[in-house]
Design an enzyme around this catalytic site. Structure first.
Site, PDB file in Angstrom:
ATOM      1  N   GLY A 190       0.836  -1.189   0.000  1.00 36.80           N
ATOM      2  CA  GLY A 190       0.000   0.000   0.000  1.00 36.80           C
ATOM      3  C   GLY A 190       0.873   1.243   0.000  1.00 36.80           C
ATOM      4  O   GLY A 190       1.973   1.242  -0.571  1.00 36.80           O
ATOM      5  N   GLU A 191       0.403   2.310   0.628  1.00 39.47           N
ATOM      6  CA  GLU A 191       1.076   3.623   0.707  1.00 39.47           C
ATOM      7  C   GLU A 191       1.062   4.352  -0.631  1.00 39.47           C
ATOM      8  O   GLU A 191       1.377   5.526  -0.717  1.00 39.47           O
ATOM      9  CB  GLU A 191       2.546   3.508   1.169  1.00 39.47           C
ATOM     10  CG  GLU A 191       2.759   2.883   2.526  1.00 39.47           C
ATOM     11  CD  GLU A 191       4.229   2.878   2.953  1.00 39.47           C
ATOM     12  OE1 GLU A 191       5.079   3.443   2.240  1.00 39.47           O
ATOM     13  OE2 GLU A 191       4.520   2.296   4.008  1.00 39.47           O
ATOM     14  N   GLY A 192       0.761   3.628  -1.742  1.00 39.60           N
ATOM     15  CA  GLY A 192       0.897   4.181  -3.082  1.00 39.60           C
ATOM     16  C   GLY A 192       2.138   3.651  -3.792  1.00 39.60           C
ATOM     17  O   GLY A 192       2.481   4.110  -4.885  1.00 39.60           O
TER      18      GLY A 192
END
Lengths: 340, 340
Positions: A305-307
């Site tokens: 995640g996080e981008g």
């Protein structure tokens, strides 16, 4: 998007001095970007990844390996620049901006993040709604406002969406269950790595939440309010906001795609601006990508995640614009040969 | 490679402030590069893609959609900078250099390519050996010499291999058939797009070649001589040369991987320096990757060659070095927090 520009791009790709279609899925990515910007030579000059953060009352059910305190700690880590998303966004030539949509922590107003807190974490959706309908709407609006603010700063060419929120694979799985009709035990994965017992608790929590709220897939805001997450609403708003401004948006993995799903249920035309970065190992992601008609660009077994996936995918999207504009057509090669 | 440096890299990855293993296959890529260079902070500063070109007598059997004349035309297109590999290598920050290992055309000596022609195209292996054993050896040596010359120019940090040669999926398939024992009809794909009739001709040509020469997989140079290609020998030499100089090498798709297979049969230790860029749609590629123990980085349905997949994969390999060196460990985050 501009259908004529898209068709002109497809034609240019067919006329390039190489076998037709041999650059695979990057050909259509380039053509879609051309359609979105209405030009053949697209330059994704300003790229921004927005990492939306929120906390989850469902953590009380023991669904995650990490304590909720990690969510604000990671927000600080993002701001200090040493987290995974900082490193991968930098590699992609993208800026990272963090948005607090619902972290269970008070950040100083001077902290350089988007301060869009709707509430401090959701309720435990196994026993109560995650949030009110009004809060769900506000979380989506927060994402839309962020894109408004970004675009006001300077032209934006590509938005990436990412998430931070301990426990947020659980609401994402609940949302997918509501839309897919697939069984919770089939859909539920290990998130960032819960053990068998944690997995059982996660399945049980989601099943109880769905039985309690009976979310109606025809009412995406209702689904978000019942079993969603504040950052998931924010992620949905980012997609809607990007589409409204004619900006392509690439969603990260499992959680960001759940946000994109809500976005496209609320505003189906947003799909035309949406790209998928990678296929997550999380079960249920494949359903969402199919539902949204998206083909992921990366298959790297990312599950952070996080981008992070969105950032790496930006590099391939950038490459797709060069493929379209810079590879010469047979005609261009012949002209150059005649000039030589 | 340095096993201690590899283990130290794996340990750093485990200690980074994120769930263990969540950056998927890029974690091991970063650790392997760290082992190859013997340092934690690897910088792939000089990246070069070598596109090896050669022609194929087997084209007389009608196995390809394009005439052999396209091979030299594409060499000129590479030099003029408007071909697919130029565009993708530029995007990856890599230089492109072309090598004539066996094109059926005389290039001016002043042309800025590696002039390593062993002979003007192979023989038609359906009725005669593709080349002599001596020519096969020379083609491999040509690849080794190219790496020697590159390294003599200035330090080389990453080599990509790519191919150009009309008809060259046919010898590549014959090589895979010799090593895999799988049936030719099962292995044979459409290359750059032959129709059903072309596919039947291709299968028949390979079957006749294998029946005629009975290539022995324990004799890789013999396989190359019987049913191979001059540029395939060159591609094998590039892998051996890179490994000999301690330089990581990323092979492109189907043809380049056939070259890498020959390389690793001749020099098994070269495997430690080898990376796979993408999985080709061509049948038989999966066999080779498994045989070589490689996991491809990209799944973009590329089927061009030239080194296009290798170039794009270089970007991900570059990202893997940043993941390893730049994402902070829990300890580094704590130190920074204490300083703040």
């Amino acid at each position: 998007p501009d259908a004529d520009a898209y068709e002109a791009a497809r034609e240019r790709l067919r006329n390039q001095a190489r076998p037709a279609g041999c650059l695979g899925i990057l050909e259509d990515v380039g053509a879609r970007l051309s359609g979105i910007f209405g030009v053949m030579d697209v330059h994704l000059a300003r790229k921004v990844v927005i990492t939306c953060a929120g906390d989850h009352g469902i953590c009380a059910e023991g669904v995650s390996l990490f304590p909720q305190e990690v969510t604000p700690q990671m927000v600080y880590n993002f701001i200090n620049g040493g987290a995974s998303i900082n490193v991968l966004a930098k590699h992609a030539g993208a800026a990272v901006r963090v948005a607090d949509i619902g972290v269970n922590h008070d950040f100083e107003p001077a902290l350089p993040i988007f301060h869009k807190k709707v509430r401090r974490g959701t309720g435990n959706f196994a026993i109560e709604p995650a949030m009110t309908r009004d809060e769900a709407r506000k979380s989506v609006e927060a994402g839309i406002e962020i894109v408004d603010e970004l675009v006001r700063e300077s032209p934006l060419h590509l938005l990436g969406t990412g998430d931070m929120g301990i426990g947020n694979t659980t609401p994402s799985t609940a949302i997918i269950a509501a839309y897919s009709g697939l069984s919770v035990s089939e859909l539920t994965g290990r998130g960032t790595g819960v053990d068998d017992e944690g997995l059982r608790r996660k399945i049980s929590a989601i099943e109880r939440g769905l039985a309690l709220h009976k979310p109606d897939p025809r009412d995406p805001l209702g689904v978000l309010a019942a079993v969603g997450g504040l950052e998931i609403g924010g992620l949905a708003g980012l997609v809607i906001g990007a589409a409204a401004h004619g900006v392509p948006v690439v969603c990260d993995g499992f959680i960001a795609t759940a946000g994109a799903l809500i976005a496209c249920e609320l505003a189906p035309k947003a799909k035309a601006y949406l790209f998928a970065s990678h296929n997550s190992v999380e079960i249920g992601h494949a359903f969402m990508l199919k539902h949204l008609g998206l083909q992921p660009l990366l298959h790297l077994e990312f599950r952070l995640g996080e981008g992070t996936g969105a950032a790496l995918a930006m590099e391939l999207m950038d490459a797709s614009t060069r493929i379209l504009a810079d590879i010469r057509t047979f005609e261009e090669v012949a002209i150059q040969d005649a000039q030589a």
